[in-house]
Design a protein around this motif. Structure first.
Motif, short mmCIF file in Angstrom:
data_model
loop_
_atom_site.label_atom_id
_atom_site.label_comp_id
_atom_site.label_asym_id
_atom_site.label_seq_id
_atom_site.Cartn_x
_atom_site.Cartn_y
_atom_site.Cartn_z
N GLU A 192 0.79 -1.33 0.04
CA GLU A 192 0.06 -0.04 -0.02
C GLU A 192 1.01 1.39 0.14
O GLU A 192 0.44 2.32 -0.31
CB GLU A 192 -0.89 0.18 1.25
CG GLU A 192 -2.01 -1.03 1.29
CD GLU A 192 -2.74 -0.96 2.53
OE1 GLU A 192 -3.56 -0.09 2.79
OE2 GLU A 192 -2.82 -1.95 3.33
N GLY A 193 2.07 1.11 0.54
CA GLY A 193 2.91 2.32 0.38
C GLY A 193 2.80 3.37 1.87
O GLY A 193 3.77 3.89 1.89
N ALA A 194 1.87 3.00 2.60
CA ALA A 194 1.85 4.11 3.79
C ALA A 194 0.55 3.41 4.89
O ALA A 194 0.16 2.59 4.36
CB ALA A 194 1.21 5.33 3.10
N VAL A 195 0.84 3.92 5.90
CA VAL A 195 0.11 3.85 7.04
C VAL A 195 -0.70 5.01 7.30
O VAL A 195 -0.16 6.02 7.43
CB VAL A 195 0.82 3.37 8.40
CG1 VAL A 195 -0.07 3.24 9.60
CG2 VAL A 195 1.41 1.89 8.00
N THR A 196 -2.03 4.93 7.29
CA THR A 196 -3.00 6.05 7.47
C THR A 196 -3.43 6.15 9.15
O THR A 196 -3.88 5.18 9.43
CB THR A 196 -4.21 6.22 6.63
OG1 THR A 196 -3.56 5.84 5.27
CG2 THR A 196 -4.82 7.26 6.92
#
Length: 118
Positions: free
Chosen positions: A22-26
């Motif tokens: 996903e490329g990121a943690v939100t």
């Protein structure tokens, strides 16, 4: 997932599990104060072998502040904050009230709920 809070500032990951692809943690962040807030963050990863939390990304100023009475979602990029790969993580925050008299007044600290990167 329970939201953690300190000084009317609420923070929690939007999910329990994130994929590395996903490329990121939100994170969902809400400032319920009538003043703006700045923050510093540190990423910690759980070391299963030692049974302790270890620093994955050192304490640093967060990009941009929180406006008074606001809600935002902040994406922390995997290639910077989660370089140590898959595992169990949490985020440590320090929050500061910015004022003219005393430039930065520390409001408090918190550690988010634990989340996984797979």
């Amino acid at each position: 997932m329970a939201s953690k809070n300190v000084s009317n500032i609420y923070v929690n990951p939007v999910r329990d599990n994130f994929l590395k692809s996903e490329g990121a943690v939100t994170l969902a962040i809400e400032n319920k104060n009538p003043f703006g807030v700045e923050s510093k963050i540190k990423v910690e990863k759980f070391n299963d072998a030692k049974g302790i939390w270890e620093t994955s990304c050192v304490l640093q100023a967060s990009e941009g502040g929180l406006s008074p009475n606001s809600k935002i979602q902040e994406a922390l990029q995997n290639n910077h904050f989660f370089k140590k790969g898959a595992g169990k993580y949490r985020i440590y925050y320090e929050f500061y009230k910015i004022s003219v008299v005393q430039f930065a007044f520390k409001l408090g600290t918190l550690t988010t709920s634990v989340f996984n990167i797979k």
